[in-house]
Design a protein around this motif. Structure first.
Motif, PDB file in Angstrom:
ATOM      1  N   ILE A 175       0.840  -1.205   0.000  1.00  0.00           N
ATOM      2  CA  ILE A 175       0.000   0.000   0.000  1.00  0.00           C
ATOM      3  C   ILE A 175       0.872   1.250   0.000  1.00  0.00           C
ATOM      4  N   TRP A 176       1.870   1.283   0.878  1.00  0.00           N
ATOM      5  CA  TRP A 176       2.730   2.471   0.956  1.00  0.00           C
ATOM      6  C   TRP A 176       3.524   2.668  -0.333  1.00  0.00           C
ATOM      7  N   ALA A 177       4.040   1.571  -0.876  1.00  0.00           N
ATOM      8  CA  ALA A 177       4.834   1.679  -2.108  1.00  0.00           C
ATOM      9  C   ALA A 177       3.975   2.264  -3.228  1.00  0.00           C
ATOM     10  N   GLU A 178       2.741   1.813  -3.302  1.00  0.00           N
ATOM     11  CA  GLU A 178       1.840   2.279  -4.363  1.00  0.00           C
ATOM     12  C   GLU A 178       1.467   3.750  -4.151  1.00  0.00           C
ATOM     13  N   LEU A 179       1.205   4.113  -2.901  1.00  0.00           N
ATOM     14  CA  LEU A 179       0.871   5.516  -2.619  1.00  0.00           C
ATOM     15  C   LEU A 179       2.049   6.428  -2.970  1.00  0.00           C
ATOM     16  N   HIS A 180       3.256   6.008  -2.617  1.00  0.00           N
ATOM     17  CA  HIS A 180       4.442   6.821  -2.935  1.00  0.00           C
ATOM     18  C   HIS A 180       4.538   7.034  -4.447  1.00  0.00           C
ATOM     19  N   GLN A 181       4.340   5.960  -5.203  1.00  0.00           N
ATOM     20  CA  GLN A 181       4.469   6.091  -6.668  1.00  0.00           C
ATOM     21  C   GLN A 181       3.398   6.994  -7.252  1.00  0.00           C
ATOM     22  N   ARG A 182       2.151   6.764  -6.852  1.00  0.00           N
ATOM     23  CA  ARG A 182       1.053   7.510  -7.484  1.00  0.00           C
ATOM     24  C   ARG A 182       1.030   8.982  -7.075  1.00  0.00           C
ATOM     25  N   LEU A 183       1.580   9.298  -5.908  1.00  0.00           N
ATOM     26  CA  LEU A 183       1.535  10.687  -5.436  1.00  0.00           C
ATOM     27  C   LEU A 183       2.831  11.453  -5.705  1.00  0.00           C
ATOM     28  N   ALA A 184       3.835  10.795  -6.273  1.00  0.00           N
ATOM     29  CA  ALA A 184       5.141  11.439  -6.473  1.00  0.00           C
ATOM     30  C   ALA A 184       5.026  12.671  -7.375  1.00  0.00           C
ATOM     31  N   ASP A 206       7.513  16.062  -9.234  1.00  0.00           N
ATOM     32  CA  ASP A 206       8.867  16.461  -9.619  1.00  0.00           C
ATOM     33  C   ASP A 206       9.458  17.464  -8.639  1.00  0.00           C
ATOM     34  N   ASP A 207       8.596  18.055  -7.790  1.00  0.00           N
ATOM     35  CA  ASP A 207       9.141  19.037  -6.838  1.00  0.00           C
ATOM     36  C   ASP A 207       9.318  18.448  -5.445  1.00  0.00           C
ATOM     37  N   GLY A 208       9.415  17.110  -5.381  1.00  0.00           N
ATOM     38  CA  GLY A 208       9.844  16.477  -4.132  1.00  0.00           C
ATOM     39  C   GLY A 208       8.790  16.292  -3.055  1.00  0.00           C
ATOM     40  N   PHE A 209       7.542  15.976  -3.445  1.00  0.00           N
ATOM     41  CA  PHE A 209       6.504  15.690  -2.450  1.00  0.00           C
ATOM     42  C   PHE A 209       6.955  14.537  -1.552  1.00  0.00           C
ATOM     43  N   GLU A 210       6.749  14.692  -0.264  1.00  0.00           N
ATOM     44  CA  GLU A 210       7.104  13.615   0.658  1.00  0.00           C
ATOM     45  C   GLU A 210       5.883  13.122   1.398  1.00  0.00           C
ATOM     46  N   LEU A 211       5.680  11.820   1.353  1.00  0.00           N
ATOM     47  CA  LEU A 211       4.531  11.197   2.005  1.00  0.00           C
ATOM     48  C   LEU A 211       4.974  10.607   3.340  1.00  0.00           C
ATOM     49  N   THR A 212       4.306  11.057   4.397  1.00  0.00           N
ATOM     50  CA  THR A 212       4.652  10.554   5.735  1.00  0.00           C
ATOM     51  C   THR A 212       3.899   9.249   6.001  1.00  0.00           C
ATOM     52  N   GLU A 213       4.625   8.230   6.440  1.00  0.00           N
ATOM     53  CA  GLU A 213       3.993   6.942   6.734  1.00  0.00           C
ATOM     54  C   GLU A 213       3.654   6.842   8.225  1.00  0.00           C
ATOM     55  N   GLY A 214       2.810   5.876   8.544  1.00  0.00           N
ATOM     56  CA  GLY A 214       2.469   5.639   9.945  1.00  0.00           C
ATOM     57  C   GLY A 214       1.725   4.322  10.074  1.00  0.00           C
ATOM     58  N   ALA A 215       1.480   3.909  11.299  1.00  0.00           N
ATOM     59  CA  ALA A 215       0.782   2.637  11.529  1.00  0.00           C
ATOM     60  C   ALA A 215      -0.625   2.699  10.942  1.00  0.00           C
ATOM     61  N   LEU A 216      -1.054   1.611  10.312  1.00  0.00           N
ATOM     62  CA  LEU A 216      -2.401   1.578   9.742  1.00  0.00           C
ATOM     63  C   LEU A 216      -3.426   1.215  10.818  1.00  0.00           C
ATOM     64  N   LEU A 217      -4.445   2.048  10.953  1.00  0.00           N
ATOM     65  CA  LEU A 217      -5.471   1.859  11.982  1.00  0.00           C
ATOM     66  C   LEU A 217      -6.704   1.180  11.399  1.00  0.00           C
ATOM     67  N   ASP A 218      -6.843   1.231  10.082  1.00  0.00           N
ATOM     68  CA  ASP A 218      -8.047   0.684   9.439  1.00  0.00           C
ATOM     69  C   ASP A 218      -7.726   0.464   7.969  1.00  0.00           C
ATOM     70  N   LYS A 219      -8.301  -0.577   7.400  1.00  0.00           N
ATOM     71  CA  LYS A 219      -8.059  -0.931   5.999  1.00  0.00           C
ATOM     72  C   LYS A 219      -9.347  -1.540   5.472  1.00  0.00           C
ATOM     73  N   SER A 220      -9.845  -1.039   4.348  1.00  0.00           N
ATOM     74  CA  SER A 220     -11.078  -1.647   3.828  1.00  0.00           C
ATOM     75  C   SER A 220     -11.176  -1.411   2.326  1.00  0.00           C
ATOM     76  N   ILE A 221     -12.034  -2.177   1.672  1.00  0.00           N
ATOM     77  CA  ILE A 221     -12.258  -2.012   0.235  1.00  0.00           C
ATOM     78  C   ILE A 221     -13.722  -1.677  -0.012  1.00  0.00           C
ATOM     79  N   THR A 222     -13.968  -0.615  -0.767  1.00  0.00           N
ATOM     80  CA  THR A 222     -15.329  -0.161  -1.079  1.00  0.00           C
ATOM     81  C   THR A 222     -15.571  -0.304  -2.577  1.00  0.00           C
ATOM     82  N   PRO A 223     -16.618  -1.024  -2.970  1.00  0.00           N
ATOM     83  CA  PRO A 223     -16.926  -1.090  -4.404  1.00  0.00           C
ATOM     84  C   PRO A 223     -17.390   0.270  -4.900  1.00  0.00           C
TER      85      PRO A 223
END
Ligand code: RFL
Ligand code: PHB
Length: 394
Positions: A236-245, A247-264
């Motif tokens: 999940i984190w790897a994918e978020l980093h790629q999709r949100l990258a 050219d001006d150096g956006f940095e995504l802060t990671e943290g413990a996951l509290l909830d995870k779900s899939i919505t159709p």
């Protein structure tokens, strides 16, 4: 047992209707099959339109929202590794409020119970009867015991999987299922951006949202029918980093996951939204894909109409406002259905489409980020179009 308005379901729609009726001196009973803790912990929508926030204030349940919610004057569209801001305040004079649906639900439950409201958790509605008469009945099971409530009106706010909608004969259904879903996470991490980020990437859509200065809410487009087992935290984190990258150096802060779900993802409109003394509101009658952040806002808009129409019925014996409920509600529902479909098409990668579809989505993004007219259209739909009338009858 008897009340004026029997309400099936204690989501935002049912609870808020009960509050607006109470303010007009109309009595109601709310039935909820789940327990209170479950309803208060359910992580769902997070964006309140300008008018939704204003309506919550008018109804006396905006205090915690104003103290803890995050007002946002714009949002970001991100594509081709570049950021583009849509300035809601400048384009429309309006802002949105980022405040979790579960917090709205907590505030509404607290307000109803403080006023002696009758909200019954762990009480399942199993049927609604005599809808063609002036004395409809709700059959329910409370603590294992079957019972019935007589009322003047039955309101079906029992969500997409509820039972009420099935009691409308000759229901017409319009809709689309999308060939993708959203994987949503709640992370114990400070948001990496002050505002929401809607990102289109060749790998699929990503959304960066938030719940508080310490909690980030994010979503990833994943295939329809995807299983959560396919998505360990690292992926999940790897994918978020790629999709949100950027050219001006956006940095995504990671943290413990509290909830995870899939919505159709689906668009769904059922009409009519009423039959005799049964009226439907919120997800029970319509679903939009979450890309436009309209689901809970539409539920609140429906309930405003119902509060006004029922106010007119009890104050002056008017039934014209009730009679025109479906027609009035559906105008806003179809507008939001179009907006949500449009945002979804523009921002997602449709696995079934060819380069033609991808180029159309890109052309829309280019247009909305370079044309003031198009940006204003997005901004006024996103922050919420004006209501047709006030919620209170008087
Ligand atoms: P709700 O919130 O679904 O509430 C309906 C309530 O009715 C209860 N119920 C019954 N109670 C008694 N007897 C029965 N027979 C009953 N059958 C059902 C249910 O337990 C529930 O408590 O509908 P409401 O009030 O119309 O509110 C609508 C909003 O909840 C909805 O539009 C949004 O949350 C949509 N949505 C999202 N919107 C966003 O903008 N962003 C999101 O990230 C987002 N995530 C979501 C969502 C909806 C989801 N659903 C419906 C499954 C995630 C999910 C999982
Ligand atoms: C959320 O914060 O959960 C959220 C925000 C915007 C959306 C959908 C969900 O469009």
């Amino acid at each position: 047992m008897r009340t004026q308005v029997g309400i099936v379901g204690a989501g935002p729609a049912g609870l808020f209707l009960s509050q607006l009726l109470h303010l007009q001196g109309i009595e109601s009973v709310v039935f909820e099959c789940r327990d209170r803790a479950y309803v208060e912990a359910r992580v769902r929508a997070g964006v309140l339109e300008y008018g939704t926030a204003e309506t919550l204030r008018e109804a006396g349940v905006g205090e915690r929202m104003d103290a803890q919610g995050l007002p946002h004057a714009g949002t970001e569209l991100r594509f081709a590794r570049t950021r583009h801001r849509i300035d809601f305040a400048e384009l429309t004079g309006r802002s949105i409020m980022v405040y979790g649906q579960q917090e709205v639900v907590k505030d509404l439950i607290a307000a109803r119970l403080a006023d002696g409201g009758d909200v019954r958790f762990q009480t399942e509605v199993v049927g609604v009867h005599d809808l063609d008469t002036n004395r409809p009945r709700i059959a329910f099971v409370e603590a294992g015991e079957p019972a019935e409530l007589d009322c003047d009106f039955v309101i079906g706010t029992d969500g997409f999987h509820g039972v009420s909608r099935n009691h409308v004969p000759d229901l017409m259904i319009y809709g689309r299922d999308y060939p993708f879903a959203w994987l949503g996470i709640l992370a114990e991490a400070p948001p990496s951006s002050r505002e929401l980020i809607y990102a289109r990437h060749d790998r699929g859509f990503a959304l960066h949202s938030m719940r508080s200065p310490k909690i980030t809410r994010m979503y990833l487009q994943v295939p329809a029918d995807e299983s959560l087992h396919e998505w360990p935290d690292e992926r999940i984190w790897a994918e978020l980093h790629q999709r949100l990258a950027t050219d001006d150096g956006f940095e995504l802060t990671e943290g413990a996951l509290l909830d995870k779900s899939i919505t159709p993802m689906r668009s769904f409109v059922a009409t009519p939204m009423q039959h005799g003394r049964l009226l439907l509101a919120g997800d029970a009658a319509h679903i939009v894909p979450p890309t436009g952040a309209k689901g809970m806002n539409l539920a609140i808009a429906d309930v405003r109409l119902l509060a006004h129409a029922l106010g007119g019925y009890y104050a002056d014996g008017r039934d014209d406002l009730l009679a025109s409920y479906t027609e009035t509600a559906l105008r806003r529902v179809w507008r939001a259905t179009h907006f949500s479909w449009w945002m979804t098409a523009m921002l997602h990668v449709d696995p079934g489409t060819d380069e033609f579809g991808a180029q159309l989505a890109q052309a829309q993004l280019d247009y909305v980020t370079t044309s003031r007219a198009m940006a204003t259209s997005l901004a006024e739909n996103y922050t919420g179009l004006p209501y047709e009338q006030s919620w209170s009858y008087r």
